[in-house]
Design a protein around this motif. Structure first.
Motif, PDB file in Angstrom:
ATOM      1  N   TRP A  91       0.836  -1.192   0.000  1.00 33.96           N
ATOM      2  CA  TRP A  91       0.000   0.000   0.000  1.00 33.96           C
ATOM      3  C   TRP A  91       0.874   1.247   0.000  1.00 33.96           C
ATOM      4  CZ3 TRP A  91       1.849   1.976   4.473  1.00 33.96           C
ATOM      5  CH2 TRP A  91       2.125   1.105   5.529  1.00 33.96           C
ATOM      6  N   VAL A  92       0.218   2.407  -0.087  1.00 35.55           N
ATOM      7  CA  VAL A  92       0.937   3.680   0.005  1.00 35.55           C
ATOM      8  C   VAL A  92       0.300   4.564   1.067  1.00 35.55           C
ATOM      9  CG1 VAL A  92       1.791   3.739  -2.366  1.00 35.55           C
ATOM     10  CG2 VAL A  92      -0.457   4.728  -1.854  1.00 35.55           C
ATOM     11  N   ASP A  93       1.147   5.306   1.794  1.00 31.94           N
ATOM     12  CA  ASP A  93       0.700   6.482   2.520  1.00 31.94           C
ATOM     13  C   ASP A  93       0.422   7.534   1.450  1.00 31.94           C
ATOM     14  OD1 ASP A  93       1.324   5.200   4.951  1.00 31.94           O
ATOM     15  OD2 ASP A  93       3.362   6.018   4.938  1.00 31.94           O
ATOM     16  N   PHE A  94      -0.734   8.178   1.542  1.00 39.24           N
ATOM     17  CA  PHE A  94      -1.180   9.087   0.479  1.00 39.24           C
ATOM     18  C   PHE A  94      -1.302  10.496   1.050  1.00 39.24           C
ATOM     19  CE2 PHE A  94      -4.454  10.743  -2.521  1.00 39.24           C
ATOM     20  CZ  PHE A  94      -3.865  10.387  -3.725  1.00 39.24           C
ATOM     21  N   PHE A  95      -0.367  11.386   0.664  1.00 37.13           N
ATOM     22  CA  PHE A  95      -0.302  12.744   1.181  1.00 37.13           C
ATOM     23  C   PHE A  95      -0.912  13.714   0.170  1.00 37.13           C
ATOM     24  CE2 PHE A  95       3.344  10.378   2.829  1.00 37.13           C
ATOM     25  CZ  PHE A  95       3.230  10.593   4.192  1.00 37.13           C
ATOM     26  N   ILE A  96      -1.842  14.554   0.634  1.00 41.96           N
ATOM     27  CA  ILE A  96      -2.569  15.481  -0.229  1.00 41.96           C
ATOM     28  C   ILE A  96      -2.309  16.907   0.247  1.00 41.96           C
ATOM     29  CG2 ILE A  96      -4.840  16.140  -1.137  1.00 41.96           C
ATOM     30  CD1 ILE A  96      -5.783  13.311  -0.172  1.00 41.96           C
ATOM     31  N   GLY A 151       4.123  -1.837   3.865  1.00 45.90           N
ATOM     32  CA  GLY A 151       3.373  -3.080   3.939  1.00 45.90           C
ATOM     33  C   GLY A 151       4.238  -4.323   3.900  1.00 45.90           C
ATOM     34  N   ASP A 152       3.837  -5.332   4.688  1.00 44.10           N
ATOM     35  CA  ASP A 152       4.520  -6.626   4.748  1.00 44.10           C
ATOM     36  C   ASP A 152       3.729  -7.725   4.050  1.00 44.10           C
ATOM     37  OD1 ASP A 152       6.559  -5.559   6.503  1.00 44.10           O
ATOM     38  OD2 ASP A 152       5.022  -5.537   8.047  1.00 44.10           O
ATOM     39  N   PHE A 153       2.659  -7.356   3.367  1.00 44.06           N
ATOM     40  CA  PHE A 153       1.776  -8.289   2.666  1.00 44.06           C
ATOM     41  C   PHE A 153       2.058  -8.147   1.176  1.00 44.06           C
ATOM     42  CE2 PHE A 153      -2.332  -8.947   0.492  1.00 44.06           C
ATOM     43  CZ  PHE A 153      -2.776 -10.139   1.033  1.00 44.06           C
ATOM     44  N   PHE A 154       2.771  -9.122   0.598  1.00 51.92           N
ATOM     45  CA  PHE A 154       3.115  -9.011  -0.819  1.00 51.92           C
ATOM     46  C   PHE A 154       3.494 -10.372  -1.388  1.00 51.92           C
ATOM     47  CE2 PHE A 154       6.916  -7.709   1.633  1.00 51.92           C
ATOM     48  CZ  PHE A 154       7.817  -8.690   1.246  1.00 51.92           C
ATOM     49  N   PHE A 155       3.518 -10.442  -2.707  1.00 49.18           N
ATOM     50  CA  PHE A 155       3.972 -11.624  -3.445  1.00 49.18           C
ATOM     51  C   PHE A 155       5.117 -11.176  -4.336  1.00 49.18           C
ATOM     52  CE2 PHE A 155       3.503 -14.418  -7.290  1.00 49.18           C
ATOM     53  CZ  PHE A 155       3.927 -15.586  -6.688  1.00 49.18           C
ATOM     54  N   ASP A 156       6.319 -11.695  -4.054  1.00 49.03           N
ATOM     55  CA  ASP A 156       7.506 -11.238  -4.771  1.00 49.03           C
ATOM     56  C   ASP A 156       8.488 -12.394  -4.926  1.00 49.03           C
ATOM     57  OD1 ASP A 156      10.320  -9.114  -4.072  1.00 49.03           O
ATOM     58  OD2 ASP A 156       9.275  -9.353  -5.982  1.00 49.03           O
ATOM     59  N   PRO A 157       8.158 -13.391  -5.770  1.00 45.94           N
ATOM     60  CA  PRO A 157       9.033 -14.562  -5.902  1.00 45.94           C
ATOM     61  C   PRO A 157      10.316 -14.237  -6.656  1.00 45.94           C
ATOM     62  CG  PRO A 157       7.285 -14.668  -7.523  1.00 45.94           C
ATOM     63  CD  PRO A 157       6.978 -13.475  -6.657  1.00 45.94           C
ATOM     64  N   ALA A 158      11.399 -14.880  -6.269  1.00 44.93           N
ATOM     65  CA  ALA A 158      12.662 -14.752  -7.001  1.00 44.93           C
ATOM     66  C   ALA A 158      12.552 -15.520  -8.314  1.00 44.93           C
ATOM     67  CB  ALA A 158      13.810 -15.295  -6.163  1.00 44.93           C
ATOM     68  N   PRO A 159      13.326 -15.132  -9.340  1.00 44.83           N
ATOM     69  CA  PRO A 159      13.221 -15.787 -10.652  1.00 44.83           C
ATOM     70  C   PRO A 159      13.399 -17.301 -10.605  1.00 44.83           C
ATOM     71  CG  PRO A 159      14.504 -13.779 -10.839  1.00 44.83           C
ATOM     72  CD  PRO A 159      14.259 -13.990  -9.374  1.00 44.83           C
ATOM     73  N   LEU A 160      14.238 -17.810  -9.695  1.00 42.95           N
ATOM     74  CA  LEU A 160      14.502 -19.254  -9.644  1.00 42.95           C
ATOM     75  C   LEU A 160      13.717 -19.955  -8.540  1.00 42.95           C
ATOM     76  CD1 LEU A 160      18.372 -19.272 -10.273  1.00 42.95           C
ATOM     77  CD2 LEU A 160      16.516 -19.547 -11.931  1.00 42.95           C
TER      78      LEU A 160
END
Length: 355
Positions: A91-96, A151-160
């Motif tokens: 996610w992002v902190d969103f500054f306006i 955020g600590d919720f993500f999907f980021d697999p390494a290529p191998l």
């Protein structure tokens, strides 16, 4: 808690260096509980103080606006700074400028879109909460904002990495981070087919519940993905309060009623027995709790069930009962991005309110 204290708490859980994402845990396995000891509304920065977030906020320009549904507006933001990056599901902190509160919105686009076009996308549901209200009532093309990834919720697999099957379970606007994960898996699959190397996703099954078909965000692109990769990507839409006829185009993908334990069982039965399955959940806390318990009864290990833990919750009392409802996703802070540069978190508390 003051804005200055909130920012110090946020800065305390960042890694050194704005250009580098921490190698933090990809999930938060602790179950969401309904037991609440306080009715005080917590803000986005306070709820996420223990989560990873980047050291810097990056200037962004609104370069696209569309209505994803009657209540959800989709923003496209140009973020051209070379140090800006994110992982699918964050996610992002969103500054306006001129808005005292900070929004917290999940990114719904894939990291590949940022690499290709220098943009990210957010889908924001309307509410009176100031950042969401600004998105729907005041935001225009070329509006200037700032964003900071967390955020600590993500999907980021390494290529191998070994392929894993994914079961994505979404409720309402909880589809946002899961759509990012879905499209990231699609991009990885396309890259694998084009280059003959890189990470190869297992099967990806999306189980998505909303009140009606009008509330199913991204439905056309989700269906297109499933048609592009039959046998690899699957979607299962559930509607709980459908009052109109369902369009013929999406009718084969629609089921009535909530996501039940039997539905989850059928999805798990279709995953490969020789591959690990990761279950990503995002939605209202009662749904997360219920689905987590159902998956565990079906034999899924607790540490294979991954979800957003900071979903905003407040208690609202009614005459007969107490129910959980999403709360405001914001916290008080004033900011300015001087000269269009990336602003370290430590500097934000010293800046005045933007004009």
């Amino acid at each position: 808690m003051t804005a200055r204290c909130l920012l110090r708490a946020a800065a305390s859980c960042t890694a050194p260096g704005a250009s580098r994402l921490l190698q933090s845990r990809a999930f938060c396995p602790d179950l969401v509980t309904r037991k609440m000891t306080s009715r005080r509304k917590t803000d986005h920065l306070e709820r996420t103080a223990a989560n990873f977030r980047q050291m810097a906020a990056f200037p962004a320009t609104v370069c696209g606006i569309m209505n994803e549904s009657e209540q959800v507006r989709r923003l496209r933001l140009a973020v051209t700074h070379p140090d800006f990056s994110f992982k699918a599901g964050q996610w992002v902190d969103f500054f306006i400028p001129g808005v005292e509160k900070v929004g917290g919105f999940s990114i719904c686009s894939s990291p590949a879109l940022l690499r290709r076009e220098g943009v990210i996308e957010l889908a924001v549901k309307y509410s009176q909460h100031p950042p969401a209200h600004w998105v729907h009532r005041q935001c225009t093309l070329d509006s200037q904002v700032a964003v900071r990834v967390g955020g600590d919720f993500f999907f980021d697999p390494a290529p191998l990495s070994r392929p894993v099957d994914l079961l994505l379970v979404a409720g309402g606007v909880g589809i946002n981070p899961l759509y990012s994960i879905l499209m990231h898996a699609v991009d990885l699959q396309r890259e694998r087919l084009a280059r003959g190397c890189g990470y190869e996703p297992g099967t990806v099954r999306l189980c998505y519940s909303a009140k009606s078909t009008q509330d199913l965000l991204f439905q056309k692109s989700i269906i297109q993905v499933c048609q592009e990769f039959p046998g690899k990507f699957f979607c299962d839409f559930h509607v709980t309060r459908q009052s109109q006829d369902v369009d013929q185009e999406i009718r084969p993908f629609i089921n009535g009623g909530r996501i039940s334990e039997q539905v989850l069982k059928e999805h798990l039965q279709h995953t490969a027995g020789d591959r690990e399955t990761l279950c990503y959940l995002c939605g209202p806390p009662p749904m997360i709790e219920s689905v987590s318990e159902q998956l565990q009864r079906l034999g899924v290990a607790r540490d294979r069930i991954l979800f957003e833990k900071w979903w905003p919750v407040v208690f609202q009392r009614t005459k007969a009962r107490v129910r959980l409802e999403p709360g405001p996703t914001a916290g008080p802070v004033r900011w300015r991005v001087p000269g269009g540069r990336a602003v370290p978190a430590a500097e934000l508390s010293a800046l005045g309110s933007a004009d």
